[in-house]
Design a protein around this motif. Sequence first.
Motif, short mmCIF file in Angstrom:
data_model
loop_
_atom_site.label_atom_id
_atom_site.label_comp_id
_atom_site.label_asym_id
_atom_site.label_seq_id
_atom_site.Cartn_x
_atom_site.Cartn_y
_atom_site.Cartn_z
N VAL A 77 0.69 -1.03 0.14
CA VAL A 77 0.20 0.17 0.16
C VAL A 77 0.95 1.15 0.11
N SER A 78 0.03 2.21 -0.95
CA SER A 78 1.29 3.39 -0.95
C SER A 78 0.03 4.70 -0.06
N ASP A 80 0.13 7.78 -0.66
CA ASP A 80 -0.46 8.21 -2.22
C ASP A 80 -1.84 7.98 -2.76
N ASP A 81 -1.48 6.25 -2.26
CA ASP A 81 -2.95 5.61 -2.15
C ASP A 81 -4.31 6.08 -1.82
N LEU A 82 -3.81 5.97 -0.55
CA LEU A 82 -5.05 6.18 0.82
C LEU A 82 -5.49 7.66 0.23
#
Length: 82
Positions: A77-78, A80-82
């Motif tokens: 998980v990044s 930035d993706d959150l």
Amino acid sequence: MAHTIHASVTASVTELKRNPMGTMAAGKGGAVAILNRNEPAFYCIPAAEYEAMLDLIEDAELNAIADARASSPEVAVSLDDL
């Protein structure tokens, strides 16, 4: 019938009715086994000990969840993706 008593102090239901706080004080912070006709009916425990027991139960439940999920595949998980 023999019973295992899980407390170092015992009292009868009659004693508990007569002096509930004195009965609890006799336990000196620990559990008091309440006997009915010389058989354990229930345990009186101080609030702090009850809270500690609930914490241990919650920890055991959380450990069981963590153990069940330990073999799950990892997901990258990044932030930035959150």
